[in-house]
Design a protein around this motif. Sequence first.
Motif, PDB file in Angstrom:
ATOM      1  N   ILE A 189       0.789  -1.164  -0.010  1.00  0.00           N
ATOM      2  CA  ILE A 189      -0.113   0.129   0.107  1.00  0.00           C
ATOM      3  C   ILE A 189       0.848   1.557  -0.014  1.00  0.00           C
ATOM      4  O   ILE A 189       0.562   2.282  -0.655  1.00  0.00           O
ATOM      5  N   ALA A 196      -7.111  -0.017  -2.025  1.00  0.00           N
ATOM      6  CA  ALA A 196      -6.279   0.233  -1.193  1.00  0.00           C
ATOM      7  C   ALA A 196      -6.560   1.211  -0.110  1.00  0.00           C
ATOM      8  O   ALA A 196      -7.009   1.083   1.197  1.00  0.00           O
ATOM      9  N   LEU A 197      -6.958   2.253  -0.531  1.00  0.00           N
ATOM     10  CA  LEU A 197      -7.530   3.527   0.090  1.00  0.00           C
ATOM     11  C   LEU A 197      -8.715   3.176   1.011  1.00  0.00           C
ATOM     12  O   LEU A 197      -8.671   3.446   2.202  1.00  0.00           O
ATOM     13  N   ALA A 241      -9.676   0.178   1.626  1.00  0.00           N
ATOM     14  CA  ALA A 241      -9.624  -0.823   2.862  1.00  0.00           C
ATOM     15  C   ALA A 241      -8.772  -0.294   3.912  1.00  0.00           C
ATOM     16  O   ALA A 241      -9.124  -0.588   4.899  1.00  0.00           O
ATOM     17  N   VAL A 242      -7.860   0.594   3.763  1.00  0.00           N
ATOM     18  CA  VAL A 242      -7.084   1.270   4.701  1.00  0.00           C
ATOM     19  C   VAL A 242      -7.833   1.988   5.623  1.00  0.00           C
ATOM     20  O   VAL A 242      -8.050   1.963   6.940  1.00  0.00           O
ATOM     21  N   ARG A 243      -8.928   2.513   4.825  1.00  0.00           N
ATOM     22  CA  ARG A 243      -9.690   3.606   5.827  1.00  0.00           C
ATOM     23  C   ARG A 243     -10.863   3.001   6.445  1.00  0.00           C
ATOM     24  O   ARG A 243     -11.166   3.368   7.630  1.00  0.00           O
ATOM     25  N   ALA A 265     -10.159  -0.180   7.721  1.00  0.00           N
ATOM     26  CA  ALA A 265      -9.589  -1.292   8.688  1.00  0.00           C
ATOM     27  C   ALA A 265      -9.426  -0.750  10.335  1.00  0.00           C
ATOM     28  O   ALA A 265      -9.067   0.500  10.283  1.00  0.00           O
ATOM     29  N   LEU A 275      -4.774  -3.944  11.068  1.00  0.00           N
ATOM     30  CA  LEU A 275      -3.730  -3.589  10.557  1.00  0.00           C
ATOM     31  C   LEU A 275      -2.241  -4.149  11.090  1.00  0.00           C
ATOM     32  O   LEU A 275      -1.447  -4.576  10.677  1.00  0.00           O
TER      33      LEU A 275
END
Length: 142
Positions: free
Chosen positions: A19, A126-127, A129-131, A133, A138
């Motif tokens: 990422i 990716a953005l 998923a990260v936001r 999670a 993580l």
Amino acid sequence: AANECYLDGLADVEDDSIIAELFDQVAQPVSWHGRRVRAIRIGDSQDIELLKAVSRGEFATNGFRNRDIRHRLHPESRAASKKEQRRLSARTSRQIRLLRAHGLIKKVPKSHLYRLTDKGQKLCAALTAVRNASIKKLNVAA
């Protein structure tokens, strides 16, 4: 062709890209047609809303137009005056130029439509998923 576009979008879910590398690719200003284009700000709410708007599933097969994105980002633009609609349309055009310069979207030939590129699909996935999670998830992945 529509099915291929849809399946390409689903294929990005199983990607093993790092990422940080995806984010670093768009974190620097680029030159596009001899002009400097600013970096995409991953933490900026306006840039995040723009990426969310262009990555909607309804645009995966057919693509999107300036008007589609303008109505998503500025719902009040439907009832706005002609002058205000033109101002918001110009703003949306600059946002589309930003995404094109970074290689996140491409223009569909002989139309006013744009589609996400593979790079754009990966970045948006990716953005998202990260936001969405938690820190716990993580840390487990690391």
